[in-house]
Design a protein around this motif. Structure first.
Motif, short mmCIF file in Angstrom:
data_model
loop_
_atom_site.label_atom_id
_atom_site.label_comp_id
_atom_site.label_asym_id
_atom_site.label_seq_id
_atom_site.Cartn_x
_atom_site.Cartn_y
_atom_site.Cartn_z
N SER A 45 49.03 37.59 51.86
CA SER A 45 49.17 36.83 50.62
C SER A 45 47.83 36.34 50.11
CB SER A 45 50.14 35.65 50.82
OG SER A 45 51.41 36.11 51.20
N ASP A 46 46.82 37.17 50.25
CA ASP A 46 45.46 36.75 49.89
C ASP A 46 45.21 37.01 48.41
OD1 ASP A 46 42.98 35.71 50.13
OD2 ASP A 46 42.09 37.46 51.06
N ILE A 47 45.97 36.33 47.58
CA ILE A 47 45.87 36.52 46.15
C ILE A 47 44.53 36.00 45.62
CG2 ILE A 47 46.93 34.30 45.56
CD1 ILE A 47 47.40 37.69 43.74
N GLU A 48 43.93 35.02 46.30
CA GLU A 48 42.67 34.44 45.84
C GLU A 48 41.53 35.46 45.93
OE1 GLU A 48 42.25 31.64 44.21
OE2 GLU A 48 44.42 31.43 44.35
N ALA A 49 41.54 36.29 46.98
CA ALA A 49 40.52 37.33 47.10
C ALA A 49 40.63 38.31 45.94
CB ALA A 49 40.65 38.06 48.43
N TYR A 50 41.86 38.60 45.56
CA TYR A 50 42.09 39.51 44.44
C TYR A 50 41.62 38.87 43.12
CZ TYR A 50 44.55 42.42 41.03
OH TYR A 50 44.85 43.23 39.98
N LYS A 51 41.91 37.58 42.94
CA LYS A 51 41.47 36.88 41.73
C LYS A 51 39.94 36.84 41.66
CE LYS A 51 45.46 33.79 41.06
NZ LYS A 51 45.90 32.37 41.04
N LEU A 83 38.69 40.04 40.45
CA LEU A 83 38.85 40.14 39.01
C LEU A 83 37.71 39.43 38.27
CD1 LEU A 83 42.70 39.65 38.49
CD2 LEU A 83 41.38 41.79 38.49
N LYS A 84 37.23 38.31 38.84
CA LYS A 84 36.07 37.63 38.26
C LYS A 84 34.85 38.55 38.29
CE LYS A 84 37.52 33.33 37.41
NZ LYS A 84 37.41 32.70 36.07
N ILE A 85 34.70 39.26 39.41
CA ILE A 85 33.59 40.19 39.55
C ILE A 85 33.73 41.32 38.54
CG2 ILE A 85 32.52 41.89 41.10
CD1 ILE A 85 33.26 39.97 43.42
N THR A 130 27.47 38.15 45.21
CA THR A 130 27.61 37.20 46.33
C THR A 130 27.77 35.77 45.81
OG1 THR A 130 26.27 38.62 47.75
CG2 THR A 130 26.55 36.32 48.44
N LYS A 131 27.02 35.44 44.78
CA LYS A 131 27.09 34.10 44.18
C LYS A 131 28.48 33.83 43.61
CE LYS A 131 24.62 31.20 40.82
NZ LYS A 131 23.50 31.18 39.84
N ILE A 132 29.08 34.84 43.00
CA ILE A 132 30.44 34.68 42.46
C ILE A 132 31.41 34.33 43.58
CG2 ILE A 132 32.40 35.89 41.40
CD1 ILE A 132 30.33 37.47 39.75
#
Length: 282
Positions: free
Chosen positions: A238-244, A247-249, A183-185
């Motif tokens: 186009s929700d590429i930020e959710a995908y990025k 990837l951080k997770i 959640t913090k991420i």
């Protein structure tokens, strides 16, 4: 089934059809009976088949030291979870929950109540289990004419969570740390304040809870079914930020838990993150 040993009026030792030892609980199941007598199967509300000597010893000690009413209350909690949520709790947690209820009532009668340092996490990360904890609290208050604080609902919820995980209570704190970290991420990546009471976050937390269990104890690459429609919606938005962010997770889980998320798991995380950030309803 015949009685091979009487533990008390509500508990006996017998054998099942496979000649395995069982411990049967039932209100008044042994009243007026003696070793060798048949007992009324209709009165049984719980049967244990101990898997080890240590489990058998713990169960016998709990039965010997605990008022049968606490086993009955635990069974009501277990039955409701099974009926309404299709949740099966491990037998070991059933025993520890019974012991916890008895100890809590004993303390409460002396005016002693414990504060729960995990109460916020339980409420927000495990709201379903917390609701059942509150319901169980009403049973205790009505049965013993007490007035437990909500902290106790949190303790009961922790036992339920441990039963779902199929492991001991220490796993609860580990799963909470996992949910908190993920959640913090999301919070830091999008610089947002998350509404922990929202339906979207509740679904996200539930997904993380079961993902934690699969990751830690099954170690398999789970399939979540056909995600083509959800994936298409993510692409359309186009929700590429959710995908990025997902990837951080993935990087965090790989480093912290040595577990590699597959593409399907990453996309499923992205879908949940998308809903949290944009407040979209499923």
């Amino acid at each position: 089934m015949k009685i091979t040993r009487i533990l008390n009026n509500s508990a006996v030792i017998s054998e099942n059809q496979d000649h395995e030892e069982i411990i049967a609980l039932g209100k008044g199941i042994a009243y007026g009976k003696k070793v060798g007598d048949e007992f009324d199967k209709q009165k049984i509300y719980k049967i244990f088949t101990p898997l080890s000597d240590s489990q058998r010893k713990l169960l016998l000690e709990t039965i010997h030291e605990t008022d049968p009413i606490f086993f009955q209350i635990s069974q009501k909690i277990v039955d409701r979870l099974k009926h309404e949520e299709n949740i099966e709790l491990a037998d070991s947690v059933y025993i520890t929950l019974t012991d916890h209820l008895a100890t809590s009532v004993e303390r409460a009668k002396k005016g002693l109540y414990l504060s729960n340092k995990f109460i916020w996490e339980v409420k927000n990360y495990y709201p379903k289990e917390y609701r059942y904890g509150l319901w169980a609290l009403k049973l205790l208050d009505a049965q013993f004419d007490l007035n437990f604080p909500e902290d106790e609902a949190g303790f009961i919820a922790v036992h339920i969570i441990s039963g779902e995980l199929g492991n001991d209570i220490s796993d609860f704190s580990k799963s909470v740390d996992f949910i908190k970290s993920i959640t913090k991420i999301v919070r830091y990546y999008f610089h947002i304040d998350i509404d922990y009471q929202s339906l979207n976050y509740n679904r996200f937390a539930v997904h993380l809870k079961f993902f934690w269990k699969a990751m830690m104890y099954k170690k398999d690459q789970s399939s979540f079914g056909d995600l083509s429609r959800e994936i298409l919606n993510v692409i359309k938005n186009s929700d590429i930020e959710a995908y990025k962010c997902a990837l951080k997770i993935k990087e965090y889980i790989s480093e912290k838990y040595n577990y590699e998320l597959n593409n399907e798991e990453i996309m499923y995380l992205a879908i949940h993150i998308n809903k949290i950030v944009h407040g979209e309803e499923k």
